[in-house]
Design a protein around this motif. Structure first.
Motif, PDB file in Angstrom:
ATOM      1  N   ARG A 186      -9.321 -11.761 -17.040  1.00  0.00           N
ATOM      2  CA  ARG A 186      -8.384 -11.984 -16.430  1.00  0.00           C
ATOM      3  C   ARG A 186      -7.553 -13.084 -16.092  1.00  0.00           C
ATOM      4  NH1 ARG A 186     -10.324 -12.728 -10.757  1.00  0.00           N
ATOM      5  NH2 ARG A 186      -8.813 -11.377  -9.786  1.00  0.00           N
ATOM      6  N   LEU A 187      -7.119 -13.960 -16.853  1.00  0.00           N
ATOM      7  CA  LEU A 187      -6.513 -15.343 -16.956  1.00  0.00           C
ATOM      8  C   LEU A 187      -5.140 -15.397 -16.414  1.00  0.00           C
ATOM      9  CD1 LEU A 187      -7.315 -16.171 -21.013  1.00  0.00           C
ATOM     10  CD2 LEU A 187      -8.320 -17.577 -18.289  1.00  0.00           C
ATOM     11  N   ASP A 188      -4.082 -13.938 -16.687  1.00  0.00           N
ATOM     12  CA  ASP A 188      -2.995 -13.828 -16.136  1.00  0.00           C
ATOM     13  C   ASP A 188      -2.486 -14.120 -13.957  1.00  0.00           C
ATOM     14  OD1 ASP A 188      -4.582 -11.142 -15.927  1.00  0.00           O
ATOM     15  OD2 ASP A 188      -2.280 -11.094 -16.161  1.00  0.00           O
ATOM     16  N   ALA A 189      -4.338 -14.023 -14.005  1.00  0.00           N
ATOM     17  CA  ALA A 189      -4.360 -14.013 -12.709  1.00  0.00           C
ATOM     18  C   ALA A 189      -4.494 -15.212 -11.902  1.00  0.00           C
ATOM     19  CB  ALA A 189      -5.639 -13.031 -12.073  1.00  0.00           C
ATOM     20  N   SER A 190      -4.642 -14.799 -10.332  1.00  0.00           N
ATOM     21  CA  SER A 190      -4.494 -16.225  -9.653  1.00  0.00           C
ATOM     22  C   SER A 190      -6.193 -16.070  -9.927  1.00  0.00           C
ATOM     23  CB  SER A 190      -4.161 -16.399  -8.688  1.00  0.00           C
ATOM     24  OG  SER A 190      -4.562 -17.581  -7.780  1.00  0.00           O
ATOM     25  N   VAL A 191      -7.061 -17.801 -10.180  1.00  0.00           N
ATOM     26  CA  VAL A 191      -8.072 -18.398 -10.414  1.00  0.00           C
ATOM     27  C   VAL A 191      -8.660 -19.810  -9.674  1.00  0.00           C
ATOM     28  CG1 VAL A 191     -10.550 -18.734 -12.080  1.00  0.00           C
ATOM     29  CG2 VAL A 191      -8.733 -17.170 -12.184  1.00  0.00           C
ATOM     30  N   ASN A 192      -9.349 -19.687  -8.687  1.00  0.00           N
ATOM     31  CA  ASN A 192     -10.250 -20.478  -8.426  1.00  0.00           C
ATOM     32  C   ASN A 192     -11.121 -20.638  -8.063  1.00  0.00           C
ATOM     33  OD1 ASN A 192     -11.267 -20.258  -5.520  1.00  0.00           O
ATOM     34  ND2 ASN A 192      -9.018 -19.180  -5.061  1.00  0.00           N
ATOM     35  N   ILE A 193     -11.764 -22.005  -7.976  1.00  0.00           N
ATOM     36  CA  ILE A 193     -14.179 -22.387  -7.943  1.00  0.00           C
ATOM     37  C   ILE A 193     -14.176 -21.488  -7.218  1.00  0.00           C
ATOM     38  CG2 ILE A 193     -13.229 -24.725  -6.914  1.00  0.00           C
ATOM     39  CD1 ILE A 193     -15.909 -25.612  -8.819  1.00  0.00           C
ATOM     40  N   ASP A 194     -13.378 -21.560  -6.344  1.00  0.00           N
ATOM     41  CA  ASP A 194     -15.223 -21.092  -4.365  1.00  0.00           C
ATOM     42  C   ASP A 194     -14.604 -19.247  -4.960  1.00  0.00           C
ATOM     43  OD1 ASP A 194     -14.831 -22.785  -2.936  1.00  0.00           O
ATOM     44  OD2 ASP A 194     -12.620 -22.468  -2.215  1.00  0.00           O
ATOM     45  N   ASP A 195     -13.614 -18.775  -5.756  1.00  0.00           N
ATOM     46  CA  ASP A 195     -14.261 -17.630  -5.662  1.00  0.00           C
ATOM     47  C   ASP A 195     -14.859 -17.217  -7.029  1.00  0.00           C
ATOM     48  OD1 ASP A 195     -11.619 -16.806  -4.311  1.00  0.00           O
ATOM     49  OD2 ASP A 195      -9.380 -16.561  -5.904  1.00  0.00           O
ATOM     50  N   LYS A 212     -20.703 -26.527 -15.408  1.00  0.00           N
ATOM     51  CA  LYS A 212     -20.683 -27.424 -16.676  1.00  0.00           C
ATOM     52  C   LYS A 212     -21.586 -27.992 -17.339  1.00  0.00           C
ATOM     53  CE  LYS A 212     -18.796 -31.943 -16.962  1.00  0.00           C
ATOM     54  NZ  LYS A 212     -18.133 -33.692 -15.887  1.00  0.00           N
ATOM     55  N   ALA A 213     -23.053 -27.651 -16.846  1.00  0.00           N
ATOM     56  CA  ALA A 213     -24.146 -27.539 -17.687  1.00  0.00           C
ATOM     57  C   ALA A 213     -24.303 -26.841 -18.525  1.00  0.00           C
ATOM     58  CB  ALA A 213     -25.318 -27.681 -16.755  1.00  0.00           C
ATOM     59  N   ALA A 214     -23.698 -25.386 -18.193  1.00  0.00           N
ATOM     60  CA  ALA A 214     -23.369 -24.496 -19.781  1.00  0.00           C
ATOM     61  C   ALA A 214     -22.686 -24.607 -20.071  1.00  0.00           C
ATOM     62  CB  ALA A 214     -23.479 -23.202 -18.636  1.00  0.00           C
ATOM     63  N   THR A 215     -21.523 -25.080 -20.203  1.00  0.00           N
ATOM     64  CA  THR A 215     -20.220 -25.146 -21.113  1.00  0.00           C
ATOM     65  C   THR A 215     -19.223 -26.479 -21.584  1.00  0.00           C
ATOM     66  OG1 THR A 215     -18.456 -25.568 -19.199  1.00  0.00           O
ATOM     67  CG2 THR A 215     -19.821 -22.656 -19.999  1.00  0.00           C
ATOM     68  N   THR A 216     -20.001 -27.529 -21.052  1.00  0.00           N
ATOM     69  CA  THR A 216     -19.850 -28.776 -20.921  1.00  0.00           C
ATOM     70  C   THR A 216     -18.487 -28.966 -20.231  1.00  0.00           C
ATOM     71  OG1 THR A 216     -18.302 -28.867 -22.898  1.00  0.00           O
ATOM     72  CG2 THR A 216     -20.603 -28.433 -23.586  1.00  0.00           C
ATOM     73  N   MET A 217     -18.333 -28.435 -19.677  1.00  0.00           N
ATOM     74  CA  MET A 217     -16.213 -28.217 -18.591  1.00  0.00           C
ATOM     75  C   MET A 217     -16.518 -27.860 -17.246  1.00  0.00           C
ATOM     76  SD  MET A 217     -13.804 -27.027 -21.954  1.00  0.00           S
ATOM     77  CE  MET A 217     -15.211 -25.888 -22.286  1.00  0.00           C
ATOM     78  N   SER A 218     -15.639 -28.718 -16.736  1.00  0.00           N
ATOM     79  CA  SER A 218     -15.395 -28.387 -15.037  1.00  0.00           C
ATOM     80  C   SER A 218     -14.909 -26.623 -15.101  1.00  0.00           C
ATOM     81  CB  SER A 218     -15.090 -29.111 -14.773  1.00  0.00           C
ATOM     82  OG  SER A 218     -13.624 -29.179 -14.501  1.00  0.00           O
ATOM     83  N   ILE A 220     -11.953 -25.653 -13.166  1.00  0.00           N
ATOM     84  CA  ILE A 220     -11.029 -25.822 -13.803  1.00  0.00           C
ATOM     85  C   ILE A 220     -11.022 -25.673 -14.924  1.00  0.00           C
ATOM     86  CG2 ILE A 220      -9.013 -26.071 -12.767  1.00  0.00           C
ATOM     87  CD1 ILE A 220     -10.572 -24.069 -10.967  1.00  0.00           C
ATOM     88  N   GLN A 221     -11.721 -26.754 -15.584  1.00  0.00           N
ATOM     89  CA  GLN A 221     -10.622 -27.369 -16.539  1.00  0.00           C
ATOM     90  C   GLN A 221     -11.574 -26.362 -17.949  1.00  0.00           C
ATOM     91  OE1 GLN A 221     -13.338 -30.683 -18.719  1.00  0.00           O
ATOM     92  NE2 GLN A 221     -12.672 -30.959 -20.736  1.00  0.00           N
ATOM     93  N   PHE A 222     -11.899 -25.750 -17.824  1.00  0.00           N
ATOM     94  CA  PHE A 222     -12.608 -23.820 -19.112  1.00  0.00           C
ATOM     95  C   PHE A 222     -11.240 -23.067 -18.311  1.00  0.00           C
ATOM     96  CE2 PHE A 222     -14.116 -20.195 -19.220  1.00  0.00           C
ATOM     97  CZ  PHE A 222     -14.920 -19.921 -20.752  1.00  0.00           C
TER      98      PHE A 222
END
Length: 281
Positions: A186-195, A212-218, A220-222
Motif C-alpha cells: 500500500r505504497l500509495d497510502a499515507s504511512v508513518n512510523i507509529d502506524d 534498521k537492524a533487519a534492513t539497514t534503513m530507518s 521512513i527511509q525504507f
C-alpha cells in the motif's frame, strides 16, 4: 533461451532469464525471492552495500527490498543465465514452523546479514534446483510435480547457509517482515512510523531499532526508497512522471521531483529519457 529476457516456466513463481548486454545498476524492487546464477555474474546494491555474485553463490531476499540491480560485466562473450524463484511467504512460514517443531539441529547464523544476503551453493540446493528446472521440459511434469519440487527447494534454502537469515524472516517472530509486506502492498497510502510500529506490535523506539537492524534503513527511509524505486521503474517502463508519482503516493509533483533528483542525481523526466530497456533486473 533463444533471446534476452525473462521466460515463464509454467511453475508458479519460477522464471529463467538470459542477458548478453551490460546493464548498469538501476533502481529495482526485489520481492521475496532467490536468484541463482548458472553462468556469468550479477550485481545488486542495497543502501550502498554492493553484492556481486555468480554461480558460486545465490542471492536470498526474504523481504521486499528497494535495491539497484544490473549486469555490468555481461557481454555476448560472457552471457548471463539464471533462475528467479519467488518465495511464497505462507509456504516458507509453514516450513520454518515444521522445522522448528521437528526439533532437529539447524544451522546457526554466521555473521550479520541485513535485507539480503549471499549464500554458497550446497549439494542439497543444487540437486533440488536441478530437479525443479528439469520439470520445464514437460508441461505435465510441471503441473503434477511443480509444487512438490518447489517445496523441496524451499526446504534446501532453509537448511542451507541462508537458512538462519530466511527463518528469521519467515519464522514465528517475523514482525518486521510482516510490517514490510504490509507497507509494500500500500505504497500509495499515507504511512508513518507509529502506524508501522503498531502493526508490528512494538513501541516506536523498539520498532525503529529492529527495523534498521533487519534492513539497514530507518522505516521512513525504507518507505521513501520503495516509493522512489517503484516510481523509477514505472517511468523507465513508459509511464509519465506525474502518473508514476501519484501511483506511489506522492500528492505534490514538486516534492516528488526534488526527492527523485536527490536520490538519482537527475530530475525524473530527464532520468527517464536516459534509460534504456533492461533485459534483467
Amino acid at each position: 533461451m533463444p533471446a534476452d529476457g525473462m521466460v515463464e516456466t509454467g511453475i508458479k513463481g519460477v522464471q529463467l532469464f538470459r542477458a548478453t548486454q551490460s546493464v548498469p545498476c538501476a533502481p529495482a524492487v526485489y520481492e521475496p525471492c532467490i536468484i541463482a546464477i548458472v553462468s556469468g555474474g550479477k550485481e545488486t546494491v542495497l543502501d550502498g552495500e554492493r553484492y556481486v555474485y555468480d554461480s558460486s553463490e545465490y542471492l536470498c531476499c526474504p523481504m521486499s527490498m528497494p535495491v539497484e540491480a544490473g549486469t555490468p560485466t555481461t557481454s555476448p562473450d560472457n552471457p548471463l543465465f539464471g533462475v528467479y524463484i519467488a518465495l511464497d511467504p505462507r509456504l516458507m512460514s509453514e516450513l520454518a514452523f515444521e522445522m522448528d517443531a521437528a526439533g532437529g539441529q539447524l544451522p546457526t547464523a554466521k555473521g550479520s546479514a541485513r535485507g539480503i544476503r549471499l549464500a554458497g551453493w550446497d549439494e542439497m540446493f543444487l540437486d533440488s534446483l536441478l530437479r525443479l528446472v528439469r520439470l520445464v521440459e514437460n508441461p505435465t511434469d510441471s503441473a503434477v510435480l511443480g509444487d512438490a519440487r518447489l517445496r523441496e527447494l524451499y526446504y534446501a534454502i532453509l537448511k542451507g547457509e541462508a537458512g538462519p537469515f530466511a527463518r528469521q524472516a519467515f519464522g514465528p517472530g517475523n514482525a518486521i517482515a510482516r510490517s514490510i509486506a504490509h507497507v509494500s502492498s500500500r505504497l500509495d497510502a499515507s504511512v508513518n512510523i507509529d502506524d508501522m510500529a503498531a502493526h508490528a506490535g512494538m513501541s516506536r523506539a523498539v520498532f525503529h531499532r529492529k527495523f534498521k537492524a533487519a534492513t539497514t534503513m530507518s522505516p521512513i527511509q525504507f518507505v521513501k526508497s520503495m516509493r522512489l524505486n517503484n516510481a523509477a521503474m514505472k517511468i523507465a517502463g513508459g509511464m509519465t512522471v506525474s502518473e508514476a508519482a501519484l501511483d506511489v503516493g506522492y500528492i505534490s509533483a514538486s516534492q516528488f521531483s526534488r526527492e527523485f533528483k536527490r536520490m538519482y542525481g537527475q530530475p525524473p523526466r530527464q532520468w527517464g529519457t536516459a534509460q534504456q530497456p533492461a533485459a534483467v533486473r
